[in-house]
Design a protein around this motif. Structure first.
Motif, PDB file in Angstrom:
ATOM      1  N   ARG A 191       0.822  -1.210   0.000  1.00 48.86           N
ATOM      2  CA  ARG A 191       0.000   0.000   0.000  1.00 48.86           C
ATOM      3  C   ARG A 191       0.860   1.266   0.000  1.00 48.86           C
ATOM      4  O   ARG A 191       0.355   2.356   0.093  1.00 48.86           O
ATOM      5  CB  ARG A 191      -0.922   0.011   1.211  1.00 48.86           C
ATOM      6  N   ARG A 251       3.573   0.257  -4.461  1.00 51.85           N
ATOM      7  CA  ARG A 251       2.284   0.268  -5.171  1.00 51.85           C
ATOM      8  C   ARG A 251       2.188   1.510  -6.060  1.00 51.85           C
ATOM      9  O   ARG A 251       1.788   1.425  -7.223  1.00 51.85           O
ATOM     10  CB  ARG A 251       1.135   0.229  -4.161  1.00 51.85           C
ATOM     11  N   THR A 252       2.562   2.648  -5.507  1.00 49.31           N
ATOM     12  CA  THR A 252       2.534   3.900  -6.271  1.00 49.31           C
ATOM     13  C   THR A 252       3.439   3.797  -7.497  1.00 49.31           C
ATOM     14  O   THR A 252       3.063   4.234  -8.591  1.00 49.31           O
ATOM     15  CB  THR A 252       2.956   5.084  -5.374  1.00 49.31           C
ATOM     16  N   LEU A 308      -4.737   4.635  -7.179  1.00 49.66           N
ATOM     17  CA  LEU A 308      -3.798   5.453  -6.405  1.00 49.66           C
ATOM     18  C   LEU A 308      -4.494   6.136  -5.242  1.00 49.66           C
ATOM     19  O   LEU A 308      -3.924   6.266  -4.164  1.00 49.66           O
ATOM     20  CB  LEU A 308      -3.140   6.510  -7.301  1.00 49.66           C
ATOM     21  N   PRO A 331      -5.853   2.985  -1.678  1.00 54.55           N
ATOM     22  CA  PRO A 331      -4.846   1.934  -1.534  1.00 54.55           C
ATOM     23  C   PRO A 331      -5.412   0.543  -1.273  1.00 54.55           C
ATOM     24  O   PRO A 331      -4.752  -0.451  -1.541  1.00 54.55           O
ATOM     25  CB  PRO A 331      -4.003   2.398  -0.347  1.00 54.55           C
ATOM     26  N   GLU A 332      -6.643   0.473  -0.770  1.00 48.76           N
ATOM     27  CA  GLU A 332      -7.240  -0.840  -0.507  1.00 48.76           C
ATOM     28  C   GLU A 332      -7.838  -1.462  -1.770  1.00 48.76           C
ATOM     29  O   GLU A 332      -8.188  -2.638  -1.780  1.00 48.76           O
ATOM     30  CB  GLU A 332      -8.324  -0.717   0.575  1.00 48.76           C
TER      31      GLU A 332
END
Length: 115
Positions: free
Chosen positions: A41, A45-46, A93, A96-97
């Motif tokens: 997260r 991830r970004t 984005l 996050p979940e």
């Protein structure tokens, strides 16, 4: 020394371009699958989602170029898919979940279509 005609180089160029596109999709999918499997997260991830956005920015720019020789119907379909991917990536984005499964599935289909 080897000498190639310009037409021979042009014939190979689409194959090389498709290979580069497949490689970029493979990288994007690897990043997405990795962060999805780990439940990342944070920055990973970004970065994965950012890579997908960068890839599609390049693809959309090329698809919208008047010199792009793809058939108009195919270009329109790919632009529509790319627009959806960009919107989905932006939403992922911001949440996050949110699962990345849809991004993975659609990008996999596009990559497989380059085969």
């Amino acid at each position: 020394m080897y000498r190639f005609s310009y037409s021979e180089i042009l014939e190979d160029a689409p194959q090389l371009a498709r290979e580069r596109e497949r490689t970029a999709f493979d990288r994007a999918l690897h990043l997405l699958r990795t962060v999805e499997a780990r439940g990342e997260r944070g920055p990973e991830r970004t970065a994965a989602i950012g890579f997908v956005q960068d890839l599609w920015n390049v693809l959309l720019t090329d698809l919208l170029n008047p010199e792009n020789a793809l058939p108009d119907a195919l270009k329109a379909d790919l632009v529509s898919i790319g627009t959806w991917i960009m919107r989905e990536a932006g939403e992922a984005l911001g949440a996050p979940e949110r699962s990345l499964a849809a991004l993975i599935e659609v990008n996999t289909s596009i990559r497989d279509g380059l085969q």
